[in-house]
Design an enzyme around this catalytic site. Structure first.
Site, PDB file in Angstrom:
ATOM      1  N   GLY A 131      14.325  -6.827  30.106  1.00  0.00           N
ATOM      2  CA  GLY A 131      13.573  -8.122  29.299  1.00  0.00           C
ATOM      3  C   GLY A 131      12.947  -7.755  27.943  1.00  0.00           C
ATOM      4  O   GLY A 131      12.958  -8.505  27.001  1.00  0.00           O
ATOM      5  N   CYS A 152       8.382  15.262  19.458  1.00  0.00           N
ATOM      6  CA  CYS A 152       7.610  16.707  19.361  1.00  0.00           C
ATOM      7  C   CYS A 152       7.505  17.383  20.787  1.00  0.00           C
ATOM      8  O   CYS A 152       6.767  16.621  21.852  1.00  0.00           O
ATOM      9  CB  CYS A 152       6.054  16.610  18.993  1.00  0.00           C
ATOM     10  SG  CYS A 152       5.184  18.116  18.837  1.00  0.00           S
TER      11      CYS A 152
END
Ligand code: PLP
Length: 389
Positions: free
Chosen positions: A199, A325
């Protein structure tokens, strides 16, 4: 400062008409859709209406739509249902560039005795179809290939793949989370067995998804519980979000034919052209021949994506980088690595993903303000100095 949001492959704004459609289900229409009384029955009726709308978006029958909690649940349900249907088959196939919802599930399954094949892509992010077909065997339980990649937007020929996979009697699933609402999908036109949607990628709320299950596909539920969703997914339904998804599917269907998607593609092209022309040593990742109309992944060589994002954030521009990261080091994404994008470019990649809500002014603001950002970072980059001589 105004927010300029070009990170729609991460998530989208809930459309105002979707919010409006949902509101009554937080206030006066709070009945349980499974209740026998008329008060609950009304709510059940709203779910069925939403089911029809979602089915219409992909040309399915309403009975083939199962509501779930997210795209990830839909993906897991599809793969686990196929494995349960053929316990003797221990080989599973996918691509090297899937979303973690599939990638990490396959990696987990490989520790549980399943042999996994990850089909490679070329430098343009296109799938090696010969490799895929050559690796299918009598022991293959399922092939899962995404319809469109979330980082590059590259579209895979899933209709063709589904037909080849079907010929060999293997189940085919496609993760269409990024494609739904951006390109037409017609499950009647191709032998796709299962297909996932989410959705929050098409202007409905987070926390609602869909699994399309073709009639006749052997299926077992992932969440076992009550009789909801025809016994295919236990748990009381997230009614307001399901209703919202129905409205969002309606709106997406309209956008596909009323010129909104074409307009958005034009803005994406304007952004891409503007950046490539004004920033030296920049390039697009992934083929532009078959791509989602809202996405462009652009590498700016010799700079770090995270640093670019930080400076963009100060300008009010929201996008994503193609590196993450992890454990203190900036690793280029598995998608860019699978494509063999050189490290100098992969580190400085930015994904811009538009929606139909973006405006020309916003795009022009980005084109005007991005080049100085890259220039400023390059002045601090020893690698840029080196290559500039
Ligand atoms: N598949 C793809 C291609 C996606 O891009 C995403 C979300 O980014 C998902 C699956 C997961 O969807 P959800 O966030 O609804 O679990």
């Amino acid at each position: 400062m105004k927010t300029i949001y070009v990170d729609n492959n991460a998530t989208t704004m809930v459309a105002p008409r979707v919010v409006e459609a949902m509101m009554p289900y937080f206030t006066e229409l709070y009945g349980n859709p499974s209740s026998m009384h008329n008060f609950g029955g009304k709510v059940g009726g709203a779910i069925e209406e939403a089911r029809q709308k979602v089915a219409a978006l992909i040309n399915a029958s309403a009975s083939e739509i199962v509501f779930t909690s997210c795209g990830t649940e839909s993906d897991s349900t599809a793969i686990k249902a196929a494995l349960a249907a053929s316990p003797d088959k221990r080989h599973i196939v996918t691509s090297r560039v899937e979303h973690p919802a599939i990638k990490n599930l396959y990696e987990q399954l490989s520790t549980q005795g399943y042999r996994t094949t990850f089909v490679p892509v070329n430098a343009d992010g296109e799938l090696d179809l010969d490799y895929l077909y050559d690796n299918l065997t009598d022991g293959t339980a399922i092939v899962s290939i995404m319809l469109a990649n979330n980082e590059t937007g590259v579209i895979f020929p899933v209709e063709e793949i589904a037909a080849e996979v079907r010929k060999r009697g293997i189940v085919f699933h496609t993760d269409s989370v990024q494609a739904a609402g951006k390109v037409p999908i017609d499950v009647k036109a191709s032998p796709i067995d299962m297909l996932s949607l989410s959705g929050h990628k098409l202007h409905a709320p987070k926390g609602v998804g869909v699994l399309y299950v073709r009639k006749g596909t052997r299926f077992s539920p992932f969440l076992v519980g009550g009789h909801q969703e025809g016994g295919r997914r236990g748990g009381t339904e997230n009614v307001a979000s399901i209703v919202g998804l129905g409205t969002a599917a309606d709106l997406a269907g309209e956008d596909l034919v009323n010129g909104s998607i074409a307009r958005m593609a034009g803005l994406r092209d304007r952004l891409e052209k503007g950046l490539l022309e004004n920033v030296p040593s920049s390039m697009v990742n992934g083929t532009v021949k078959s791509r989602l109309p809202n996405t462009t992944s652009i590498s700016f060589e010799y700079v770090e994506g995270e640093a670019i994002l930080l400076l963009m954030d100060q300008l009010g521009i929201c996008a994503s980088s193609g590196s993450a990261c992890t454990s203190g080091s900036l690793e280029p994404s598995h998608v860019l690595r699978a494509m063999g994008v050189p490290f100098t470019a992969a580190h400085g990649s930015i994904r811009y993903s538009l929606s139909t809500f973006n405006t020309e002014d916003e795009i022009d603001y980005i084109v005007e303000n991005m080049p100085p950002v890259i220039d400023r970072l390059r002045q601090m980059s020893p690698f840029w100095e080196q290559q500039a001589g």
